[in-house]
Design an enzyme around this catalytic site. Structure first.
Site, PDB file in Angstrom:
ATOM      1  N   SER A  29       0.867  -1.120   0.078  1.00 20.38           N
ATOM      2  CA  SER A  29       0.124  -0.206   0.092  1.00 20.38           C
ATOM      3  C   SER A  29       0.849   1.115  -0.308  1.00 20.38           C
ATOM      4  O   SER A  29       0.428   2.350  -0.482  1.00 20.38           O
ATOM      5  CB  SER A  29      -0.951   0.039   1.061  1.00 20.38           C
ATOM      6  OG  SER A  29      -0.193   0.266   2.308  1.00 20.38           O
ATOM      7  N   GLY A  30       2.323   1.067   0.217  1.00 17.63           N
ATOM      8  CA  GLY A  30       3.031   2.429   0.161  1.00 17.63           C
ATOM      9  C   GLY A  30       3.248   2.856  -1.402  1.00 17.63           C
ATOM     10  O   GLY A  30       2.698   2.145  -2.327  1.00 17.63           O
ATOM     11  N   PHE A  31       3.991   3.888  -1.496  1.00 17.44           N
ATOM     12  CA  PHE A  31       4.283   4.182  -2.812  1.00 17.44           C
ATOM     13  C   PHE A  31       5.015   3.137  -3.682  1.00 17.44           C
ATOM     14  O   PHE A  31       4.658   3.027  -4.781  1.00 17.44           O
ATOM     15  CB  PHE A  31       5.106   5.615  -2.910  1.00 17.44           C
ATOM     16  CG  PHE A  31       4.178   6.783  -2.378  1.00 17.44           C
ATOM     17  CD1 PHE A  31       2.689   6.677  -2.377  1.00 17.44           C
ATOM     18  CD2 PHE A  31       4.598   7.707  -1.701  1.00 17.44           C
ATOM     19  CE1 PHE A  31       1.902   7.752  -1.812  1.00 17.44           C
ATOM     20  CE2 PHE A  31       3.751   8.868  -1.082  1.00 17.44           C
ATOM     21  CZ  PHE A  31       2.547   8.978  -1.303  1.00 17.44           C
ATOM     22  N   CYS A 164      17.222   5.290  -3.593  1.00 11.93           N
ATOM     23  CA  CYS A 164      17.360   6.338  -4.484  1.00 11.93           C
ATOM     24  C   CYS A 164      18.257   7.420  -4.723  1.00 11.93           C
ATOM     25  O   CYS A 164      18.885   7.578  -5.711  1.00 11.93           O
ATOM     26  CB  CYS A 164      15.773   6.836  -4.395  1.00 11.93           C
ATOM     27  SG  CYS A 164      15.590   7.729  -2.710  1.00 11.93           S
ATOM     28  N   ASN A 342      12.206   8.542  -8.087  1.00 15.98           N
ATOM     29  CA  ASN A 342      12.872   7.977  -7.071  1.00 15.98           C
ATOM     30  C   ASN A 342      11.918   6.819  -6.667  1.00 15.98           C
ATOM     31  O   ASN A 342      12.394   5.795  -6.263  1.00 15.98           O
ATOM     32  CB  ASN A 342      12.924   8.883  -5.825  1.00 15.98           C
ATOM     33  CG  ASN A 342      11.316   9.374  -5.488  1.00 15.98           C
ATOM     34  OD1 ASN A 342      10.721   9.988  -6.379  1.00 15.98           O
ATOM     35  ND2 ASN A 342      11.039   9.120  -4.388  1.00 15.98           N
TER      36      ASN A 342
END
Lengths: 378, 378, 378, 378
Positions: A29-31, A164, A342
């Site tokens: 559910s994170g980016f 990143c 990123n």
């Protein structure tokens, strides 16, 4: 320094014949997790099995990630993992190392997007973080910056996808080390440059990042009202990505990070005082030689028009790193620019790239989105 | 290095008794010109006579600058100048030097906001620009960074207000020079630090600027579609403000500029490798000593909350420079942050500040706006 | 409909002789509270006594509001209120009504910025909110939209400052009602237009708001990553400000709100189908007559240049409402635009304006900031 | 009203066997032109022959469009057109109609993205624009809103791809007309709804658009400094897209447009007062029935989480239109939201979609990008 020299692990012809493997995403559910789901859903060789999210278990993945609206997949509890070929872990730092044995019980290959397995030794980890729960895995994990160490990745069990800011910085600086413009000739580690390089003048790296680096959570500092239009020093000294960069390049860098007004993107500007005289032609030769066959590195160093140097906007949504440079004769300085998305090249895209190599797929499989023009804040 | 040490030129008590003088603004339709009009309109001691704009002659000043809607003043042709006490020139670089004799025919005091009279010699000017039309004025002009050289300003005829990026950079670095943390003890020039300072390790300055630095004009690169969300290397090497910084601090700096997504604001991050060991306490002492009595410098170096270091947002619309720092022990580095509103402290506000001193008004007269919170892109 | 007709309550000459009163701000760490502190600090007739914040008690007010850095004032506990002349309450909706007796124990005048006392009756309140704790105060409170009902305010004990979206909408529409272009002639309430107006064609109001309307808190929806660049339907129907508008104008409006990418600002576009034929000249006459003497209303309806109609950017940081209109002959429609800074004219600025009138100060005292040009996201 | 009812013109199975056709893009340096090049480059059935740009002739297409960097293709003069199967014209309004004979000399199929051939008659065109150069083609051209009139497109010679704001508006409103919720039953035109529909209460449409709608040019109003953070009335009345909407839906709409701070995106909010009582269930039934099989329409009408209604961010970079609605019982109103990426669904994506149908390719060929999350200003 041989990793980057080998050709792509699989040709497109091989790729067409490749089988499909099953994959799950932990922390979906994170980016980065959402981006993994999107990439895997459009990938010719991955079949998504599960997406876990404690908070959203039972909900559709589209409820958190609009591009996945219409997809049938629903979140499951993080603990209900089924057997898969590949497990992608997009959990916050510190989670994977506590669950790594469990991960290998259900999966043959684990691709971890966190910082948990990026450093070589527990001592290094302790110096930058707070004690490692599974130090035995550190030596087994393959750090993945595919352009520079792809030879290490085929068949790897545990892949630690590069961070990143480190990815942007290392990709920008690497050709200077590889071609002896800075740092002298040294022994490699992890496909990286050196165990130790000298030089009194430190490299200064000034990175600008978007708000997605802070993750999908909230907090006053990341609220729109407080974060819009910022140029905000963020981890001005002691940023943990210094550890990765130092490990890979074999030299410390003086690293400073700023939050700026974009959502996706990391832009690293590295100020390098080279060992001796260097011309712009030398730089072009070095960078071309390092990257001319790379599908995901694009040189941008001058020219005309609006986009002359690397910019996060120009690579938003893609797995491409733009790398460029300018010469400052009056200060005997080389300024290196590198820009990535990123969430893609700095996270989910690089993880898929590494998995493609590990599993023998075409390197670019599932990663061919070219980007948008124009695009606002990427 | 004595300029900054003298007290404010006029007390508030003196100020109350000060007379009103007449002033005109040449080049008033640009961003700096509009800001001058706004500041002078709210200033207790200036009475605006004329605002010139070739393109908008005859129109009301509110037609280009919304905050001035409702004001009676209309633009006049740049050539129809009436006699005034003070003439503010907010024209593009290169215009003032061609009209400087004409300016002094109508005004006793000229405050120039362009780069035309900032450098000391024609040779310096030629090195960074393209030949000076009125070199005799260069030695007469007083460069104005009031905090650092206010002693030079009372009664000055020709004031060259400091440039935006130079102002941010110099205000950030000055205490390190003043207190011997970097650069050794040297002779001053223009109230500045040194004729020549040594040290092998160059200072690296990485500046982020908003779109208002490009002026009120257009062009594809500055269009909203192309400029939104950018981190764009801009004058990555050879930026002309290096000349001002070098002249003032007596040492070259390795300067690089990036366009980021804000309208107002300049944020300078300076990476300094000090001459010897330095503690955070030393830095606090140095910066406090340099700036504790300054009405327009505010220290921000850590603390808690959202705003810990200097940020352009925190000074938007004000004449305040925020200055702060952080220590990087592992790299023996001091990172200095400074943030200004380029249209105010970096241009119109600084010009009014300098004029206040030159004419014997209270330094803060007309410059007391405190800023907004929250504010978006400043 | 007589309130707006009376002249300003105090002349500048009176103002110069006005005394200073003490004031405290309850709920001072929020956006409106911080703005109140800033306005009161620069106000000639207010002396700030206390600023309360449970979460920040003991900290300096500058720790949350950068423009107040350097101010001595520290937050106190909300319960430790000292006696003052005026108490400004900038607490979330629902707090003031529970503490109103306590407020009047320490203050003669209470200016409430929340919705708690804006509606006339408990029944109205119940219809839009959830039960009122102090209904007896509803009839005593004077709703404040100073341009339209300033006659009610001198000497008022309890002032309910108008809400941001309602203020923008009502100021835009009022001249149409006042001059019989829409709604017919009706009886007034609260200085407002009508108890009941007819017409089959509803007024459609489409409002765009910035992120500061959501307050200083956080949450995923208001995080920078999720909120940047949005055009997000927000309270698409049933917005509570409909109640204020309906009470004041005497007619329901079909109200819809969108979140857009700015921090400060509310822009209301009202689509009105007038009772009969109307020309642009009629509109100009009506709006000029309604607002020509108003210090905080500016008409913008066409013209040339970049800023032709009301825009939040043009009033950012100010207490000005821009109001304008356009005629759509083919649809027999009048489109009305109104733009305010929601933290100023829509909240803290309007509260100070109302307090100025209540206490006999010059209306514009402390509210003279003209705004900035250019400015980014306001 | 039959167009939309027919199934997709080609199945995926058919598509795999489809041949490749040649295509050129006239006006390729603009935003829509660049998007076309990107889509065609990634399309399985198009082979790009030429990209024309007078200003950039000889330069690589990547010099203007970063996503195309590395592509070999170079711009040619607009007049040097070679024979192709399909010519896409992405020129400014007014260009295609002057060159349409020339276009058909080199191409079998012309897909025009401008407004030149969208209206049915010269009289209609004259009413909104300034005289048509090739009126004979107006009746031959097929207006393309594929979801609503795909039956007209197979084999079409001249396709007039629907305009961005019209596309968003029509897709949002169409189900209300189709299911008799508004406008009664009427005869269709161009696959559209009606020749004439009644009702006293006009539909109000309030559209918010990004800066890319202004095209790749410059100008002060579209400069970053002036356009950042705007909510700017733009063509507040008399917008030319009213003509398309009226022609398609058979009823005038009261249309108003605002520029907001995003680059890509158009969001239409339509306020509709239905003919009779309607429930939210009725609306869901209507919209589901209209769009359930559409690959490029996604319903979003409530639910939980951050993204509850249509938003341009959620469809940035995609060919998807999000459509949703909310019921306002107290005003007997239906509020309809629709959001598209104006460069994709509102321009290049819709053109490729239409071309896919015209040529018998799978409708979704080359248009499968799902979008990004998070994304900043789209």
């Amino acid at each position: 320094m041989t990793g980057g020299a080998s050709a792509a692990a699989a040709t497109d012809a091989d790729d067409a014949a490749a089988e499909t493997v099953t994959a799950s995403v932990v922390g979906a559910s994170g980016f980065a997790g959402g981006e993994l789901l999107r990439l895997l859903a459009g990938h010719p060789h991955f079949d998504i099995q599960q997406a876990t999210s404690r908070q959203n278990a039972g909900k559709s993945v589209g409820s958190t990630h609009p591009p996945l609206r219409g997809t049938e997949l629903r979140y499951t509890e993080p603990t209900d993992l089924e057997s898969v070929d590949v497990l992608f872990a997009a959990t916050p730092h510190g989670v994977s190392m506590g669950r790594i044995d469990e991960f290998f019980e259900v999966a043959d290959t684990v691709v971890d997007l966190s910082a948990d397995f990026r450093l070589d030794t527990a001592a290094q980890y302790d110096a930058w973080y707070d004690g490692h729960d599974a130090p035995a895995y550190l030596a087994k994990a393959e750090y993945a910056l595919p352009e520079l160490n792809r030879a290490n990745l085929p068949g790897a069990d545990l892949i630690a996808s590069g961070g990143c800011n480190a990815t942007a910085t290392i990709l920008g600086l690497y050709p200077l080390f590889e071609h002896g413009i800075f740092g002298g000739e040294t022994g490699a580690t992890d496909g990286g440059v050196a165990d130790e390089v000298g030089g009194d003048e430190r490299i200064v790296v000034d990175v600008k990042v978007g708000s997605s680096e802070g993750g999908a959570g909230g907090g006053a500092a990341s609220s729109h009202a407080e974060r819009s239009g910022v140029v905000r020093p963020y981890a001005p000294t002691g940023h943990r990505h210094e550890a990765e960069i130092e490990q890979f390049l074999g030299t410390p860098v003086a690293f400073t990070c700023h939050a700026v007004d974009m959502v996706r993107g990391a832009s690293a500007t590295s100020h390098v005082f080279p060992d001796g005289p260097v011309s712009k032609g030398d730089l072009w030769s070095a960078y071309r030689e390092s990257y001319e066959d790379e599908p995901f590195v694009r040189l941008a160093a001058g020219g005309s028009g609006v986009y002359r140097y690397p910019e996060p906007k120009a690579v938003a949504g893609t797995n491409v790193a733009e790398v460029g440079f300018e010469l400052d004769p009056s200060n005997e300085r080389v300024v290196v620019f590198s820009a990535i998305d990123n969430v893609m090249k700095g996270s989910a895209g690089q993880a898929v790239h590494a998995a493609n190599i590990a599993l023998g797929f075409a390197e670019t499989a599932g990663l061919d989105f070219a980007g948008l023009h124009p695009v606002g804040s990427p």
